[in-house]
Design a protein around this motif. Structure first.
Motif, PDB file in Angstrom:
ATOM      1  N   ILE A 265       5.030  -7.533  -8.137  1.00 58.38           N
ATOM      2  CA  ILE A 265       5.787  -6.976  -7.021  1.00 58.38           C
ATOM      3  C   ILE A 265       7.069  -7.784  -6.821  1.00 58.38           C
ATOM      4  O   ILE A 265       7.016  -9.003  -6.672  1.00 58.38           O
ATOM      5  N   ASP A 266       8.212  -7.091  -6.856  1.00 52.77           N
ATOM      6  CA  ASP A 266       9.517  -7.747  -6.711  1.00 52.77           C
ATOM      7  C   ASP A 266      10.128  -7.547  -5.332  1.00 52.77           C
ATOM      8  O   ASP A 266      11.302  -7.863  -5.124  1.00 52.77           O
ATOM      9  N   LEU A 267       9.353  -7.021  -4.396  1.00 50.04           N
ATOM     10  CA  LEU A 267       9.860  -6.798  -3.046  1.00 50.04           C
ATOM     11  C   LEU A 267       9.985  -8.122  -2.295  1.00 50.04           C
ATOM     12  O   LEU A 267       9.297  -9.094  -2.615  1.00 50.04           O
ATOM     13  N   PRO A 268      10.834  -8.174  -1.273  1.00 45.54           N
ATOM     14  CA  PRO A 268      10.879  -9.365  -0.416  1.00 45.54           C
ATOM     15  C   PRO A 268       9.511  -9.618   0.215  1.00 45.54           C
ATOM     16  O   PRO A 268       8.710  -8.688   0.397  1.00 45.54           O
ATOM     17  N   GLN A 269       9.233 -10.858   0.561  1.00 45.70           N
ATOM     18  CA  GLN A 269       7.908 -11.225   1.056  1.00 45.70           C
ATOM     19  C   GLN A 269       7.521 -10.505   2.342  1.00 45.70           C
ATOM     20  O   GLN A 269       6.337 -10.321   2.624  1.00 45.70           O
ATOM     21  N   ASP A 270       8.508 -10.099   3.119  1.00 45.44           N
ATOM     22  CA  ASP A 270       8.190  -9.440   4.376  1.00 45.44           C
ATOM     23  C   ASP A 270       7.999  -7.935   4.218  1.00 45.44           C
ATOM     24  O   ASP A 270       7.789  -7.218   5.200  1.00 45.44           O
ATOM     25  N   LYS A 271       8.068  -7.419   2.978  1.00 44.96           N
ATOM     26  CA  LYS A 271       7.891  -5.998   2.717  1.00 44.96           C
ATOM     27  C   LYS A 271       6.506  -5.724   2.133  1.00 44.96           C
ATOM     28  O   LYS A 271       6.046  -6.433   1.232  1.00 44.96           O
ATOM     29  N   VAL A 272       5.856  -4.686   2.638  1.00 44.74           N
ATOM     30  CA  VAL A 272       4.548  -4.283   2.135  1.00 44.74           C
ATOM     31  C   VAL A 272       4.740  -3.338   0.952  1.00 44.74           C
ATOM     32  O   VAL A 272       5.550  -2.415   1.004  1.00 44.74           O
ATOM     33  N   SER A 273       4.000  -3.570  -0.133  1.00 45.47           N
ATOM     34  CA  SER A 273       4.074  -2.674  -1.290  1.00 45.47           C
ATOM     35  C   SER A 273       3.444  -1.326  -0.949  1.00 45.47           C
ATOM     36  O   SER A 273       2.290  -1.258  -0.527  1.00 45.47           O
ATOM     37  N   GLY A 274       4.219  -0.265  -1.142  1.00 43.94           N
ATOM     38  CA  GLY A 274       3.696   1.070  -0.870  1.00 43.94           C
ATOM     39  C   GLY A 274       2.519   1.424  -1.756  1.00 43.94           C
ATOM     40  O   GLY A 274       1.621   2.154  -1.337  1.00 43.94           O
ATOM     41  N   LEU A 275       2.497   0.889  -2.985  1.00 44.42           N
ATOM     42  CA  LEU A 275       1.389   1.181  -3.899  1.00 44.42           C
ATOM     43  C   LEU A 275       0.095   0.536  -3.420  1.00 44.42           C
ATOM     44  O   LEU A 275      -0.957   1.179  -3.392  1.00 44.42           O
ATOM     45  N   LYS A 276       0.163  -0.735  -3.034  1.00 47.50           N
ATOM     46  CA  LYS A 276      -1.042  -1.418  -2.559  1.00 47.50           C
ATOM     47  C   LYS A 276      -1.605  -0.715  -1.326  1.00 47.50           C
ATOM     48  O   LYS A 276      -2.818  -0.555  -1.188  1.00 47.50           O
ATOM     49  N   GLU A 277      -0.733  -0.304  -0.451  1.00 42.54           N
ATOM     50  CA  GLU A 277      -1.168   0.330   0.789  1.00 42.54           C
ATOM     51  C   GLU A 277      -1.759   1.714   0.532  1.00 42.54           C
ATOM     52  O   GLU A 277      -2.809   2.069   1.075  1.00 42.54           O
ATOM     53  N   VAL A 278      -1.096   2.506  -0.328  1.00 45.12           N
ATOM     54  CA  VAL A 278      -1.532   3.891  -0.531  1.00 45.12           C
ATOM     55  C   VAL A 278      -2.868   3.962  -1.264  1.00 45.12           C
ATOM     56  O   VAL A 278      -3.595   4.948  -1.142  1.00 45.12           O
ATOM     57  N   MET A 279      -3.216   2.924  -2.019  1.00 47.54           N
ATOM     58  CA  MET A 279      -4.521   2.916  -2.703  1.00 47.54           C
ATOM     59  C   MET A 279      -5.666   2.966  -1.691  1.00 47.54           C
ATOM     60  O   MET A 279      -6.726   3.529  -1.978  1.00 47.54           O
ATOM     61  N   ASN A 280      -5.461   2.363  -0.530  1.00 42.22           N
ATOM     62  CA  ASN A 280      -6.475   2.421   0.528  1.00 42.22           C
ATOM     63  C   ASN A 280      -6.371   3.714   1.334  1.00 42.22           C
ATOM     64  O   ASN A 280      -7.385   4.293   1.737  1.00 42.22           O
ATOM     65  N   ILE A 281      -5.160   4.175   1.552  1.00 35.30           N
ATOM     66  CA  ILE A 281      -4.958   5.366   2.377  1.00 35.30           C
ATOM     67  C   ILE A 281      -5.524   6.622   1.712  1.00 35.30           C
ATOM     68  O   ILE A 281      -6.128   7.478   2.364  1.00 35.30           O
ATOM     69  N   LEU A 282      -5.352   6.748   0.398  1.00 37.74           N
ATOM     70  CA  LEU A 282      -5.705   7.989  -0.309  1.00 37.74           C
ATOM     71  C   LEU A 282      -7.031   7.931  -1.068  1.00 37.74           C
ATOM     72  O   LEU A 282      -7.379   8.886  -1.760  1.00 37.74           O
ATOM     73  N   LYS A 283      -7.780   6.847  -0.930  1.00 43.40           N
ATOM     74  CA  LYS A 283      -8.939   6.648  -1.803  1.00 43.40           C
ATOM     75  C   LYS A 283     -10.051   7.671  -1.627  1.00 43.40           C
ATOM     76  O   LYS A 283     -10.859   7.856  -2.532  1.00 43.40           O
ATOM     77  N   ASN A 284     -10.121   8.359  -0.506  1.00 41.98           N
ATOM     78  CA  ASN A 284     -11.219   9.309  -0.275  1.00 41.98           C
ATOM     79  C   ASN A 284     -10.747  10.763  -0.188  1.00 41.98           C
ATOM     80  O   ASN A 284     -11.443  11.608   0.373  1.00 41.98           O
TER      81      ASN A 284
END
Length: 331
Positions: A265-284
């Motif tokens: 992940i090359d985002l700034p430290q204060d930014k949440v990765s959309g991929l990491k987050e969406v893996m939990n949001i869409l898992k079901n």
């Protein structure tokens, strides 16, 4: 010490299985502490206990691949050997028989690991597929192969390839040229895969007609993409807002594949990765599948696999951000 014999029906298969200067068989000998020799058109294996059983499974698995015209490499030997030790060599034929795409030069693209086979099946059977794994696992290349196959079969009218233009040590503003020149380096891996599948001339023709579009993720805002095969690459560098924007672009008759490596992940430290987050949001959610590829699915040089394993071991040994002395928690 016991010995078993394995028959070979075709001599060319024997040459393929042995490899250059018997390098393939030497790998099995070293890993399992067995002795392998060729005598009277048979492979004779001598060893003790389970090692002999694993060697027999591995060699039969390699013969099965060779009989299907697959080239046996030291990397594939190590992977088949791992499957043999896990009792999964019966699944080898599933990988070798399933052709994903034919390249412009007539080369058949197939899954090289069981993880890749699962990934390809997920893309075929779902509207949205997330593929997460380390470099070299074929995430992008196989997604492009599936897209070209769907396009050739007229299942979709367009192929759209996109990725976020996130700096990794360089600033876009310091690069020469206009905006397109600045973002082209980020899109090069996608272009390379399309060149391989279609050939440069065919690729240029479809690009001019608008059947193929390769653009930064920012260009997707405000659009609805119908009858399209959409690939979002390097998705670990999307923000949560960008990921939501991308997912809501999907229209009727479209299919989307999202690929990324959450360890890069090359985002700034204060930014949440959309991929990491969406893996939990869409898992079901039905019609969405998340495929997790691992170091076992790396199909580049064997050294890449060792590098990934070394990094994983190193990162596990490091104190977490929360437990490190003086560490501050980021929201």
């Amino acid at each position: 010490m016991s010995e078993i014999s394995i028959g070979i029906e075709r001599m060319e298969n024997l040459i393929n299985v042995f490899g250059s200067f018997d390098e393939n068989l030497k790998i099995i000998e070293e890993e399992l502490n067995v002795k392998i020799v060729d005598r009277d058109a048979e492979i004779h294996v001598s060893g003790d206990g389970e090692a002999l059983l694993y060697a027999e499974r591995a060699i039969n698995g390699l013969i099965s691949l060779a009989s299907r015209g697959e080239t046996i490499t030291p990397q594939s030997v190590r992977y088949i050997l791992k499957l043999a030790c896990e009792g999964k060599t019966d699944k080898i034929s599933d990988m070798a028989d399933d052709v994903v795409c034919i390249t412009a030069k007539g080369r058949a693209i197939k899954a090289k690991t069981l993880g890749q086979k699962t990934y390809i099946d997920a893309v075929k059977n779902n509207t949205v597929t997330l593929a997460v794994g380390p470099a070299g696992t074929g995430k992008t290349y196989l997604a492009v192969a599936c897209a070209v196959t769907a396009f050739r079969a007229k299942q979709v009218n367009r192929i759209i390839l996109t990725r976020p233009a996130v700096e990794a040590g360089e600033k876009l503003g310091f690069l020469p040229g206009d905006l397109q020149n600045k973002v082209d380096p980020y899109l090069r891996p996608l272009n390379d895969a399309l060149f391989d599948m279609l050939g440069a001339e065919t690729y240029a023709k479809y690009l001019e007609k608008g059947n193929i579009e390769v653009a930064p993720l920012a260009y997707m805002r405000g659009r609805t993409l119908d009858d399209s095969f959409i690939i979002l690459d390097e998705a670990q560098n999307t923000s949560r807002e960008q990921m939501k924007m991308f997912l809501t672009r999907i229209g009727f008759g479209s299919k989307a594949v999202i690929t990324g490596d959450i360890t890069q992940i090359d985002l700034p430290q204060d930014k949440v990765s959309g991929l990491k987050e969406v893996m939990n949001i869409l898992k079901n959610i039905d019609d969405i599948e998340i495929c997790r590829l691992t170091g076992d699915d790396v199909v580049r040089h064997v050294l890449v696999q060792k590098i990934i394993e070394a990094y994983e071991k190193y990162e596990k040994s490091m104190p977490t951000e929360r437990s490190a002395p003086g560490a501050r928690r980021h929201r």
